[in-house]
Write an enzyme that holds these catalytic residues in place. Structure first.
Site, mmCIF file in Angstrom:
data_model
loop_
_atom_site.group_PDB
_atom_site.id
_atom_site.type_symbol
_atom_site.label_atom_id
_atom_site.label_comp_id
_atom_site.label_asym_id
_atom_site.label_seq_id
_atom_site.Cartn_x
_atom_site.Cartn_y
_atom_site.Cartn_z
ATOM 1 N N LYS A 120 -12.968 0.822 11.498
ATOM 2 C CA LYS A 120 -11.667 1.296 11.949
ATOM 3 C C LYS A 120 -11.685 1.582 13.449
ATOM 4 C CE LYS A 120 -8.436 2.112 9.914
ATOM 5 N NZ LYS A 120 -7.222 1.269 9.652
ATOM 6 N N TYR B 267 -16.941 2.154 7.057
ATOM 7 C CA TYR B 267 -15.478 2.278 7.085
ATOM 8 C C TYR B 267 -15.007 2.837 8.430
ATOM 9 C CZ TYR B 267 -10.905 4.401 6.397
ATOM 10 O OH TYR B 267 -9.606 4.796 6.560
ATOM 11 N N TRP C 83 -6.449 11.721 4.834
ATOM 12 C CA TRP C 83 -6.260 12.192 3.453
ATOM 13 C C TRP C 83 -4.864 11.839 2.919
ATOM 14 C CZ3 TRP C 83 -8.911 17.521 2.282
ATOM 15 C CH2 TRP C 83 -10.201 17.534 2.832
ATOM 16 N N ILE D 196 -3.995 -11.156 7.522
ATOM 17 C CA ILE D 196 -4.173 -10.724 8.910
ATOM 18 C C ILE D 196 -5.542 -11.112 9.464
ATOM 19 C CG2 ILE D 196 -2.538 -8.828 8.637
ATOM 20 C CD1 ILE D 196 -4.951 -6.902 8.634
ATOM 21 N N LEU E 130 1.373 3.643 2.326
ATOM 22 C CA LEU E 130 2.208 3.774 3.516
ATOM 23 C C LEU E 130 3.266 2.686 3.565
ATOM 24 C CD1 LEU E 130 2.963 4.991 6.219
ATOM 25 C CD2 LEU E 130 1.090 3.701 7.270
ATOM 26 N N GLY F 296 0.821 -1.203 0.000
ATOM 27 C CA GLY F 296 0.000 0.000 0.000
ATOM 28 C C GLY F 296 0.858 1.257 0.000
#
Length: 276
Positions: free
Chosen positions: A128, A124, A149, A36, A12, A10
């Site tokens: 989270k 979402y 963002w 995971i 990050l 991804g």
């Protein structure tokens, strides 16, 4: 130091790999390597590699799609972090989990503190938040970093979408009543690495860019920089839309600026660098 990174492919994850210290042993795992959501797989994987630190950059981030794929979103955003938190606790590893500004409803007009009441608007954000709560419940050595963002030179993100649309269309309509802080994934990766090095106190942290703007403002910045760099032949017309006018399956926070302690590089520089 041995570090297990999930969500390695991804935005990050890839930025983290770009700047990870050379002396660290990095185990970069994406879904194909480590699922995971599979409790047994996570336990055996962590037991096998014995990392000192686990960084969970894996997430289900399709905000609208999550409304129809709630089960999948919950597995990745809640069950997955829970599995990692349990495994980290069993193996005495520090655990870093990345969360989101979408745990808030956006009703505030001042930056959100880590102690502010959460109230996610959609699946979402709810999943989270569940991930945060489950991690904190089973592992006292968890660091949760909420961000917002995210953009980078990798993957799909708002910067790349604007660049593509600016080449294809003469006019772009962008939402102007959602306010937040664009965050370069490389800065976020640097923040995580610094926290690991400092052996920070576990808990909830906020980290995002230091420029407050709307999506419309961000689009204007991206396109103007692209034009300066001759990446687009002409400037498309930008029109502001309200969230009411923009078709979406779930409401977004109107204001999701996060209160943070660590300053980051000016957003204009990062956008300029990424789109070169």
């Amino acid at each position: 130091m041995k570090v297990l990174l999930t969500g390695a492919n991804g935005q990050l994850g890839r930025c983290f790999q770009d700047i990870v210290p050379n002396e660290w042993q990095l185990i970069a795992a994406d879904h194909d390597v480590l699922d995971i959501t599979n409790t047994e797989h996570v336990e055996s994987f962590v037991k096998q590699y014995q990392p000192d630190v686990i960084v969970n950059a894996a997430a289900y981030t399709a905000v609208d799609k999550a409304e129809s794929e709630a089960v999948i979103a919950r597995k990745i955003n809640a069950q997955g972090p829970y599995n990692l938190a349990v495994a980290a606790n069993k193996n005495n590893a520090r655990f870093y989990h990345i969360s989101t500004d979408y745990v808030f409803d956006g009703e505030k007009t001042k930056p959100y503190l880590t102690t502010d009441q959460t109230n996610p608007l959609g699946v979402y954000g709810k999943t989270k938040l569940q991930g945060e709560q489950l991690c904190l419940k089973v592992n006292p050595n968890v660091t949760i970093i909420r961000t917002a963002w995210v953009f980078s030179q990798y993957g799909n993100n708002f910067v790349k979408t604007m660049l593509r649309l600016a080449k294809e269309r003469s006019e772009l309509k962008i939402v102007n009543d959602q306010i937040g802080c664009p965050t370069y994934a490389g800065d976020l990766a640097y923040c995580i690495i610094q926290l690991i090095k400092q052996n920070n106190i576990p808990g909830i942290y906020h980290y995002c860019g230091d420029e407050v703007m709307s999506w419309f403002d961000f689009a204007k910045l991206i396109i103007s920089k692209a034009y300066e760099l001759n990446m687009i032949p002409k400037l498309p017309k930008l029109s502001a839309l309200s969230s009411y006018e923009y078709p979406a399956l779930v409401k977004r926070p109107a204001y999701s600026v996060l209160d943070k302690k660590i300053s980051v590089t000016i957003i204009i520089y990062q956008v300029n660098w990424i789109i070169r």
